[in-house]
Design a protein around this motif. Structure first.
Motif, short mmCIF file in Angstrom:
data_model
loop_
_atom_site.label_atom_id
_atom_site.label_comp_id
_atom_site.label_asym_id
_atom_site.label_seq_id
_atom_site.Cartn_x
_atom_site.Cartn_y
_atom_site.Cartn_z
N LYS A 246 0.83 -1.20 0.00
CA LYS A 246 0.00 0.00 0.00
C LYS A 246 0.87 1.26 0.00
CE LYS A 246 -4.09 -2.08 2.13
NZ LYS A 246 -4.91 -1.93 0.91
N THR B 199 1.98 1.93 -3.57
CA THR B 199 0.89 2.52 -4.34
C THR B 199 0.70 3.99 -3.99
OG1 THR B 199 -0.23 0.38 -4.47
CG2 THR B 199 -1.57 2.34 -4.89
N GLU C 210 3.47 6.12 -5.51
CA GLU C 210 3.27 6.26 -6.95
C GLU C 210 2.18 7.29 -7.24
OE1 GLU C 210 2.33 3.37 -10.78
OE2 GLU C 210 3.15 2.53 -8.93
N ASP C 211 1.07 7.23 -6.48
CA ASP C 211 -0.02 8.18 -6.68
C ASP C 211 0.40 9.60 -6.32
OD1 ASP C 211 -1.62 6.11 -7.50
OD2 ASP C 211 -2.69 5.92 -5.58
#
Length: 294
Positions: free
Chosen positions: A205, A208, A211-212
């Motif tokens: 998580k 992610t 990256e976001d």
């Protein structure tokens, strides 16, 4: 989104032979009235808050959010020793000062605040816990201006305090009182904005989220603060060796991520955003995305 209008701090490394730096001069400057029998934790809190807001008069309904890992540890140790070793009841002033929200009372009184007054603690991530709670209150319309502080003192024995912090015996440690004045709405004079906060259950998580956040920054020059090797590894995996770790504390305190945000605000680098990642003992990651004004 949380908009940072002002920032200030007290941050002082301690010496093992004298863990108690004298606060009297700084406290005299910071207090608007003379308080009797306040403990070191409250003194640190008032000094840091004053360095954030100075002589500015805040709206009376400004919310006050105070975060700490150990709160008034010196007074707490003193009270417990009095009870367990001397088998006596503690002095009333000492007992009152062990209450985590006692410092909040004196801060509110000193700066004329009558709004929400909360104390928040989460091991290794009190900064992020405070920011998340303020964001919820702003979204719910519970407040539109907040004064937040992250404060930790060193206990009466530096070696014992290192064991509490679970750091190596030769680690340099510091007392810190980091403060921010936050607004729910964007202001022309704002220093930066805390765009996102998150508590993530595992490394997947975290990957992610990073990256976001990088995509959300639209390629903006990004710097990082990571509290541990695992978090740093996750960051390097996203950006490679060109990733810049923005804050390198000379002495550790639990407020490291708050200090990293203050360092980012004060720095003259061209970086447009800061990502902080703090790991806790449960394997979670606590993250913030901080951006400069456009």
């Amino acid at each position: 989104m949380l908009h940072i209008l002002a920032s200030g701090q007290y941050h002082q490394a301690i010496r093992d032979d004298d863990p108690s730096n004298d606060l009297r001069e700084a406290l005299a400057i910071a207090t608007r009235e003379r308080f009797r029998r306040i403990d070191r934790f409250t003194q640190l809190s008032i000094i840091g808050a004053h360095r954030c807001i100075g002589v500015k008069e805040l709206p009376a309904n400004t919310g006050l959010y105070l975060g700490s890992r150990y709160a008034p540890i010196t007074t707490t140790v003193k009270v417990h020793k009095h009870m367990l070793q001397k088998k006596q009841l503690p002095k009333p002033a000492h007992f009152v000062n062990t209450l985590s929200n006692s410092a909040g009372y004196y801060i509110a009184r000193n700066f004329g605040l009558q709004g929400k007054n909360l104390f928040i603690s989460r091991p290794d991530a009190s900064t992020e816990a405070v920011l998340q709670l303020v964001a919820l209150d702003f979204a719910a319309g519970e407040a539109d201006v907040a004064l937040i502080g992250l404060v930790d003192e060193i206990g009466p024995c530096a070696a014992e305090h290192r064991r509490r912090l679970e750091v190596a015996d030769d680690t340099a440690i510091a007392e810190a009182s980091c403060w921010f004045l936050l607004a729910a709405e964007s202001q022309p004079e704002q220093l930066a904005s805390i765009k996102k906060t998150a508590t993530l259950a595992n490394r997947l998580k975290l990957d992610t989220w990073l990256e976001d956040a990088l995509a959300d920054g639209n390629g903006a020059d990004t710097v990082f603060y990571a509290s541990c090797a695992d978090a740093e590894e996750a960051i390097l995996a996203r950006l490679g060796p060109q990733a810049r770790l923005d804050y390198h504390p000379d002495a550790y305190s639990p407020e490291a991520s708050a200090l990293a945000i203050q360092h980012f605000i004060a720095s003259d680098s061209n970086a447009k955003q800061l990502l902080t990642v703090v790991a806790d003992a449960a394997g979670r990651y606590h993250c913030c995305q901080v951006t400069r004004p456009l």
